[in-house]
Design an enzyme around this catalytic site. Structure first.
Site, PDB file in Angstrom:
ATOM      1  N   ARG A   1       0.757  80.405  71.733  1.00 46.58           N
ATOM      2  CA  ARG A   1      -1.234  80.620  72.416  1.00 46.58           C
ATOM      3  C   ARG A   1      -1.615  82.065  72.379  1.00 46.58           C
ATOM      4  O   ARG A   1      -2.951  81.939  72.080  1.00 46.58           O
ATOM      5  CB  ARG A   1      -0.957  80.423  73.695  1.00 46.58           C
ATOM      6  CG  ARG A   1      -0.252  81.702  74.366  1.00 46.58           C
ATOM      7  CD  ARG A   1      -0.202  81.736  76.212  1.00 46.58           C
ATOM      8  NE  ARG A   1       0.633  80.186  76.456  1.00 46.58           N
ATOM      9  CZ  ARG A   1       0.494  79.925  77.853  1.00 46.58           C
ATOM     10  NH1 ARG A   1       0.921  81.366  79.135  1.00 46.58           N
ATOM     11  NH2 ARG A   1       1.145  79.409  78.007  1.00 46.58           N
TER      12      ARG A   1
ATOM     13  N   HIS B   1      -0.724  90.463  73.826  1.00 44.45           N
ATOM     14  CA  HIS B   1      -2.366  90.164  73.963  1.00 44.45           C
ATOM     15  C   HIS B   1      -3.781  90.464  73.569  1.00 44.45           C
ATOM     16  O   HIS B   1      -4.865  90.478  73.621  1.00 44.45           O
ATOM     17  CB  HIS B   1      -2.565  91.202  75.385  1.00 44.45           C
ATOM     18  CG  HIS B   1      -1.968  89.963  76.639  1.00 44.45           C
ATOM     19  ND1 HIS B   1      -2.215  88.370  76.491  1.00 44.45           N
ATOM     20  CD2 HIS B   1      -0.709  90.266  77.601  1.00 44.45           C
ATOM     21  CE1 HIS B   1      -1.164  88.469  77.758  1.00 44.45           C
ATOM     22  NE2 HIS B   1       0.099  89.135  77.934  1.00 44.45           N
TER      23      HIS B   1
ATOM     24  N   GLU C   1      10.561  87.433  72.484  1.00 44.63           N
ATOM     25  CA  GLU C   1      10.758  86.596  73.293  1.00 44.63           C
ATOM     26  C   GLU C   1      10.439  85.860  72.790  1.00 44.63           C
ATOM     27  O   GLU C   1       9.969  85.670  72.038  1.00 44.63           O
ATOM     28  CB  GLU C   1       9.684  87.339  74.169  1.00 44.63           C
ATOM     29  CG  GLU C   1      10.207  89.274  74.760  1.00 44.63           C
ATOM     30  CD  GLU C   1       8.792  89.113  75.809  1.00 44.63           C
ATOM     31  OE1 GLU C   1       8.005  87.808  75.854  1.00 44.63           O
ATOM     32  OE2 GLU C   1       8.860  90.225  76.469  1.00 44.63           O
TER      33      GLU C   1
ATOM     34  N   THR D   1       1.906  83.287  82.556  1.00 45.92           N
ATOM     35  CA  THR D   1       2.862  84.270  81.631  1.00 45.92           C
ATOM     36  C   THR D   1       4.193  83.710  82.546  1.00 45.92           C
ATOM     37  O   THR D   1       3.868  82.494  83.288  1.00 45.92           O
ATOM     38  CB  THR D   1       2.851  85.503  82.132  1.00 45.92           C
ATOM     39  OG1 THR D   1       3.414  86.451  81.591  1.00 45.92           O
ATOM     40  CG2 THR D   1       2.170  85.437  84.108  1.00 45.92           C
ATOM     41  N   THR D   2       5.280  84.837  81.900  1.00 43.66           N
ATOM     42  CA  THR D   2       6.136  83.827  81.970  1.00 43.66           C
ATOM     43  C   THR D   2       6.664  84.353  83.578  1.00 43.66           C
ATOM     44  O   THR D   2       6.807  85.049  84.714  1.00 43.66           O
ATOM     45  CB  THR D   2       7.065  84.999  81.484  1.00 43.66           C
ATOM     46  OG1 THR D   2       7.210  84.877  79.817  1.00 43.66           O
ATOM     47  CG2 THR D   2       9.140  85.084  81.520  1.00 43.66           C
TER      48      THR D   2
ATOM     49  N   GLY E   1       3.512  95.573  78.710  1.00 48.26           N
ATOM     50  CA  GLY E   1       2.860  94.731  78.122  1.00 48.26           C
ATOM     51  C   GLY E   1       0.734  95.031  78.790  1.00 48.26           C
ATOM     52  O   GLY E   1      -0.243  95.390  78.250  1.00 48.26           O
ATOM     53  N   HIS E   2       0.994  93.643  79.394  1.00 49.74           N
ATOM     54  CA  HIS E   2      -0.677  93.270  80.251  1.00 49.74           C
ATOM     55  C   HIS E   2      -1.959  94.509  80.451  1.00 49.74           C
ATOM     56  O   HIS E   2      -2.051  94.984  80.152  1.00 49.74           O
ATOM     57  CB  HIS E   2      -0.644  92.825  80.758  1.00 49.74           C
ATOM     58  CG  HIS E   2      -2.071  92.075  81.474  1.00 49.74           C
ATOM     59  ND1 HIS E   2      -2.221  92.316  82.578  1.00 49.74           N
ATOM     60  CD2 HIS E   2      -3.077  91.194  80.516  1.00 49.74           C
ATOM     61  CE1 HIS E   2      -4.019  91.994  82.992  1.00 49.74           C
ATOM     62  NE2 HIS E   2      -3.662  91.186  81.663  1.00 49.74           N
TER      63      HIS E   2
ATOM     64  N   GLU F   1      17.471  92.021  80.549  1.00 49.97           N
ATOM     65  CA  GLU F   1      15.667  92.636  81.556  1.00 49.97           C
ATOM     66  C   GLU F   1      16.099  91.536  83.050  1.00 49.97           C
ATOM     67  O   GLU F   1      15.471  90.327  82.890  1.00 49.97           O
ATOM     68  CB  GLU F   1      14.463  92.291  79.743  1.00 49.97           C
ATOM     69  CG  GLU F   1      14.350  92.402  80.663  1.00 49.97           C
ATOM     70  CD  GLU F   1      12.274  92.742  79.299  1.00 49.97           C
ATOM     71  OE1 GLU F   1      12.946  92.785  78.292  1.00 49.97           O
ATOM     72  OE2 GLU F   1      10.895  92.567  80.174  1.00 49.97           O
TER      73      GLU F   1
ATOM     74  N   ARG G   1     -10.924  83.107  69.988  1.00 48.31           N
ATOM     75  CA  ARG G   1     -12.194  82.860  68.578  1.00 48.31           C
ATOM     76  C   ARG G   1     -11.380  82.674  67.531  1.00 48.31           C
ATOM     77  O   ARG G   1     -12.268  82.352  66.188  1.00 48.31           O
ATOM     78  CB  ARG G   1     -12.539  84.607  68.423  1.00 48.31           C
ATOM     79  CG  ARG G   1     -13.614  84.809  69.523  1.00 48.31           C
ATOM     80  CD  ARG G   1     -14.457  83.915  69.617  1.00 48.31           C
ATOM     81  NE  ARG G   1     -15.319  84.385  70.623  1.00 48.31           N
ATOM     82  CZ  ARG G   1     -16.780  85.465  69.856  1.00 48.31           C
ATOM     83  NH1 ARG G   1     -16.881  85.544  69.211  1.00 48.31           N
ATOM     84  NH2 ARG G   1     -17.527  85.543  71.496  1.00 48.31           N
TER      85      ARG G   1
ATOM     86  N   HIS H   1       5.920  87.364  72.426  1.00 45.79           N
ATOM     87  CA  HIS H   1       6.646  86.575  72.487  1.00 45.79           C
ATOM     88  C   HIS H   1       5.959  85.703  71.863  1.00 45.79           C
ATOM     89  O   HIS H   1       5.032  85.376  71.844  1.00 45.79           O
ATOM     90  CB  HIS H   1       6.530  86.128  74.038  1.00 45.79           C
ATOM     91  CG  HIS H   1       7.046  85.101  74.635  1.00 45.79           C
ATOM     92  ND1 HIS H   1       6.437  85.435  76.308  1.00 45.79           N
ATOM     93  CD2 HIS H   1       7.647  83.973  74.199  1.00 45.79           C
ATOM     94  CE1 HIS H   1       7.045  83.742  76.484  1.00 45.79           C
ATOM     95  NE2 HIS H   1       7.868  83.325  75.325  1.00 45.79           N
TER      96      HIS H   1
ATOM     97  N   HIS I   1       7.841  93.150  83.261  1.00 46.66           N
ATOM     98  CA  HIS I   1       6.986  92.320  83.472  1.00 46.66           C
ATOM     99  C   HIS I   1       6.040  92.990  85.112  1.00 46.66           C
ATOM    100  O   HIS I   1       6.754  93.144  86.192  1.00 46.66           O
ATOM    101  CB  HIS I   1       7.384  90.985  84.228  1.00 46.66           C
ATOM    102  CG  HIS I   1       6.181  90.266  83.952  1.00 46.66           C
ATOM    103  ND1 HIS I   1       5.445  89.794  84.944  1.00 46.66           N
ATOM    104  CD2 HIS I   1       6.277  88.959  83.190  1.00 46.66           C
ATOM    105  CE1 HIS I   1       4.745  89.063  84.189  1.00 46.66           C
ATOM    106  NE2 HIS I   1       5.246  88.403  83.390  1.00 46.66           N
ATOM    107  N   GLY I   2       4.823  93.277  84.610  1.00 45.17           N
ATOM    108  CA  GLY I   2       3.768  93.254  85.551  1.00 45.17           C
ATOM    109  C   GLY I   2       3.242  94.688  86.157  1.00 45.17           C
ATOM    110  O   GLY I   2       2.707  94.934  87.157  1.00 45.17           O
TER     111      GLY I   2
ATOM    112  N   ASN J   1       4.824  95.943  74.918  1.00 46.66           N
ATOM    113  CA  ASN J   1       4.167  94.131  74.465  1.00 46.66           C
ATOM    114  C   ASN J   1       2.399  94.059  73.837  1.00 46.66           C
ATOM    115  O   ASN J   1       2.083  94.419  74.933  1.00 46.66           O
ATOM    116  CB  ASN J   1       4.921  93.313  75.673  1.00 46.66           C
ATOM    117  CG  ASN J   1       4.341  91.765  75.332  1.00 46.66           C
ATOM    118  OD1 ASN J   1       3.367  90.857  74.539  1.00 46.66           O
ATOM    119  ND2 ASN J   1       5.222  90.625  75.755  1.00 46.66           N
TER     120      ASN J   1
ATOM    121  N   ARG K   1       5.611  82.152  71.530  1.00 45.51           N
ATOM    122  CA  ARG K   1       5.988  80.751  72.990  1.00 45.51           C
ATOM    123  C   ARG K   1       5.768  79.829  71.597  1.00 45.51           C
ATOM    124  O   ARG K   1       5.071  79.605  70.966  1.00 45.51           O
ATOM    125  CB  ARG K   1       4.995  81.166  73.538  1.00 45.51           C
ATOM    126  CG  ARG K   1       4.768  82.009  74.573  1.00 45.51           C
ATOM    127  CD  ARG K   1       3.488  81.706  75.206  1.00 45.51           C
ATOM    128  NE  ARG K   1       3.690  80.845  76.671  1.00 45.51           N
ATOM    129  CZ  ARG K   1       4.180  81.452  77.782  1.00 45.51           C
ATOM    130  NH1 ARG K   1       4.328  83.032  77.576  1.00 45.51           N
ATOM    131  NH2 ARG K   1       4.429  80.117  78.468  1.00 45.51           N
TER     132      ARG K   1
END
Ligand code: PXP
Length: 239
Positions: free
Chosen positions: A49, A10, A70, A100-101, A212-213, A151, A18, A43, A190-191, A7, A45
């Site tokens: 964002r 980010h 997503e 986040t989700t 992702g993160h 998922e 910026r 994702h 996730h996470g 993902n 959104r």
């Protein structure tokens, strides 16, 4: 070996803080592909964002692997999906104020509103997945809608430690087992980090992890391609 979906939301977050033209989403995706991933996840959104509509179109154009979009059940985003036709769509819940989700989609409670969207996406040739909390009722509801995939949300597992984490792992195991019995594909995410992903590899029927993160964060130290490679080598299950 479990498949890895990366993902790259980010990468877009860094760009959007910026309102810059860099870093490039497509260049980042290409580096992940070079490392041997299964596919790219983004994702789109409702508040745009991080990922923008143009990113989704650009990825569809350049990816040599798979594109997983997503999205919430939101008419505006659904119309982008129907136009771009990603390989997969993962339906997620969305709240504007969340970082986040935060939880899974209540598929069982939203059958009526999800049904036409799943039908339209499926008819467009898109494989539909549902991002759900690890509950049997949610797995069965996704299957009832005809989704070929779920998922499982690993956020609660990732956020806890000790016996609570073990409890969350058991919930994931039970939900994954049920999905396998019904015959739908099991993804999870996730996470997840290099440190906590190990026990998740034992989920029955697990096909793909979407991460992702932590990968984008690791990329700050070692570069994106290497960060992805490190994750890929941690996804080999013990025989
Ligand atoms: N899967 C889904 C459905 C998500 O919404 C997210 C976060 O956007 C992820 C996986 C990846 O989570 P993380 O960024 O914590 O690895």
């Amino acid at each position: 070996m479990i498949r890895l979906g990366v993902n790259i939301d980010h990468v877009a977050t860094l760009r959007q803080v910026r309102r810059a033209t860099y870093p490039s989403i497509t260049a980042a995706a290409a580096l992940c592909e070079k490392a041997g991933i299964y596919g790219i996840t983004v994702h789109l959104r409702e508040d745009r964002r991080h990922i923008q509509d143009a990113d989704v179109y650009a990825l569809k154009e350049i990816l040599t692997t798979s594109l997983n979009l997503e999205m919430a059940n939101n008419a505006d985003v659904v119309s982008v999906a129907l136009d771009v036709k990603p390989d997969e769509v993962c339906m997620v819940p969305e709240r504007r104020e969340e970082l986040t989700t935060e939880g899974g989609l209540d598929v069982a409670g939203q059958l009526a509103s999800l049904k036409p969207v799943v039908k339209d996406l499926s008819q467009a040739g898109i494989a539909v997945s549902m991002f759900i909390d690890p509950e049997i009722a949610q797995v069965e509801a996704a299957a009832a809608l005809g989704a070929p995939c779920v998922e499982l949300h690993t956020g609660a597992y990732a956020n806890h430690s000790g016996p609570e984490r073990e409890h969350e792992l058991q919930r994931l195991m039970i939900a994954a087992k049920r999905a396998g019995e019904i015959g739908i594909q099991v993804n999870a995410g996730h996470g997840l980090t290099l440190k906590n992903v190990g026990p998740v590899l034992a989920l029955p029927n697990l096909d793909t992890l979407n991460i992702g993160h932590s990968i984008v964060c690791d990329a700050l130290y070692v570069g994106l391609e290497q960060a992805v490679r490190a994750f890929m080598s941690s996804l080999v299950r013990d025989q």
